[in-house]
Design a protein around this motif. Structure first.
Motif, PDB file in Angstrom:
ATOM      1  N   ARG A 203      85.809  58.889  55.904  1.00 36.32           N
ATOM      2  CA  ARG A 203      85.143  57.311  56.018  1.00 36.32           C
ATOM      3  C   ARG A 203      86.641  56.547  55.688  1.00 36.32           C
ATOM      4  N   ASP A 204      87.615  57.032  55.013  1.00 36.31           N
ATOM      5  CA  ASP A 204      88.908  56.044  54.683  1.00 36.31           C
ATOM      6  C   ASP A 204      89.263  55.713  56.022  1.00 36.31           C
TER       7      ASP A 204
ATOM      8  N   GLU B 211      90.013  52.144  57.847  1.00 34.52           N
ATOM      9  CA  GLU B 211      91.640  52.015  58.455  1.00 34.52           C
ATOM     10  C   GLU B 211      91.495  51.358  59.661  1.00 34.52           C
ATOM     11  N   LEU B 212      90.765  52.383  60.786  1.00 36.62           N
ATOM     12  CA  LEU B 212      90.830  52.206  62.084  1.00 36.62           C
ATOM     13  C   LEU B 212      90.096  50.720  62.371  1.00 36.62           C
ATOM     14  N   ILE B 213      88.854  50.501  61.871  1.00 43.43           N
ATOM     15  CA  ILE B 213      88.327  49.084  61.924  1.00 43.43           C
ATOM     16  C   ILE B 213      89.091  47.851  61.699  1.00 43.43           C
ATOM     17  N   GLU B 214      89.814  48.153  60.343  1.00 44.47           N
ATOM     18  CA  GLU B 214      90.662  46.816  59.779  1.00 44.47           C
ATOM     19  C   GLU B 214      91.861  46.838  60.878  1.00 44.47           C
TER      20      GLU B 214
ATOM     21  N   ILE C 136      79.848  54.726  56.923  1.00 45.89           N
ATOM     22  CA  ILE C 136      80.021  53.619  57.821  1.00 45.89           C
ATOM     23  C   ILE C 136      79.065  53.893  59.153  1.00 45.89           C
ATOM     24  N   ARG C 137      78.194  52.619  59.166  1.00 43.49           N
ATOM     25  CA  ARG C 137      77.096  52.634  60.051  1.00 43.49           C
ATOM     26  C   ARG C 137      77.591  51.858  61.435  1.00 43.49           C
ATOM     27  N   PHE C 138      77.337  52.666  62.491  1.00 42.96           N
ATOM     28  CA  PHE C 138      77.644  51.917  63.777  1.00 42.96           C
ATOM     29  C   PHE C 138      76.410  51.603  64.469  1.00 42.96           C
TER      30      PHE C 138
END
Length: 308
Positions: free
Chosen positions: A212-213, A217-220, A29-31
């Motif tokens: 990554r999972d 989950e945090l973003i969702e 996941i790229r920020f």
């Protein structure tokens, strides 16, 4: 998938036309770095560490610093004089036992896809590698540099496995490894028993990137709870294509200076640039006013050199 290279595998009198595809991908996941107050993207300027001035692409050259502190700069002409590899053949040098290849030498993997008319010689090479339990040591030109690589088999595909050069692998220089350690037979037996009790056939599908999972989950969760805001759109400035932004700003400042009667001559004093070479210091530019269409028409365009 999109092919990143095309050519032919050559061994003996056999030539197999193939295309190469990257065999791996990165799912991290790229920020983006953004301003906490308004969400605007953070941008960075290229500045000289010596004089603090912003540096345009056209003024940037490659530099190499020696161990004794000397700086050597290389121009585009210097780089163009270097030998480059541009061939489109994967030349088999030798076939070696698979167990003689240290996986530490592995770098990047590419799947080789045969042309429609080359299915038979491709299968012939693949099965020969499988039956003899060998890998083909090859040399191939990728991105204008010659690389050492292997041809190995994965399922029904031949994989081009690029490798590190031997001098790129570091040695484990740990003094403690040379210390005498006494291992009793009972300890060895118990350790071997523990290994056997945890023994299993390797199945990579049972492993997951838990970090990554958790990020997904945090973003969702933040998205579904309304903890979001519209991504801001930076105001467009009338300054031409993005790649010309820095250059046009400098040109506009020069136009303003010329109109003010200050002239465009640079100071004759010298200063050291970020690469350690001597060059003329640019004259101080007066504050630039807002660009107008008339100013843009007056400013000549220059070509900028893209960074390496």
């Amino acid at each position: 998938m999109r092919a990143m290279w095309s050519g032919a595998v050559s061994f003996g009198l056999v030539s197999v036309p193939v295309k190469a595809y990257s065999a791996t991908t990165n799912h991290d996941i790229r920020f983006h770095q953004v301003h906490g107050a308004d969400g605007g993207r953070i941008k960075y300027k290229r500045t000289c560490s010596v004089d603090g001035e912003e540096v345009e692409y056209a003024d940037i050259v490659k530099g190499y610093e020696t161990d004794d502190g000397e700086l050597i700069t290389l121009t585009e002409e210097d780089l163009d004089s270097l030998p480059t590899a541009t061939g489109h053949e994967i030349d088999v040098i030798e076939f070696v036992p698979a167990d003689q290849i240290d996986p530490l030498l592995f770098e990047k993997s590419y799947y080789l896809e045969p042309d429609a008319k080359a299915a038979k010689p491709y299968a012939l090479l693949r099965e020969a590698l499988v039956q003899t339990d060998r890998m083909a040591v090859v040399k191939v030109a990728l991105r204008q540099r010659e690389s050492m690589a292997l041809l190995r088999v994965r399922d029904k595909a031949i994989v081009l496995q690029t490798m590190l050069w031997p001098d790129e692998v570091r040695e484990p220089e740990f003094d403690i490894l040379d210390a005498d350690v006494e291992l009793r037979p009972q300890e060895l037996t118990m350790a071997a028993s523990l290994v056997e009790s945890l023994g299993s056939d390797f199945d990579p599908e049972q492993f997951h990137d838990e970090y990554r999972d958790a990020v997904v989950e945090l973003i969702e969760r933040k998205r579904t709870t309304g903890d979001t805001r519209p991504a801001p759109v930076a105001a467009k400035r009338d300054e031409g294509p993005d790649s010309m932004t820095d250059l046009l700003s400098a040109l506009q400042a020069s136009v303003e200076a010329a109109r003010a009667g200050s002239g465009a001559a640079a100071s004759s004093s010298t200063t050291s640039d970020g690469a350690g070479t001597k060059k003329k210091a640019p004259a101080r530019k007066p504050p630039a006013k807002k660009k107008t269409e008339e100013d843009e028409a007056a400013a000549p365009r220059k070509r900028t050199r893209k960074p390496a």
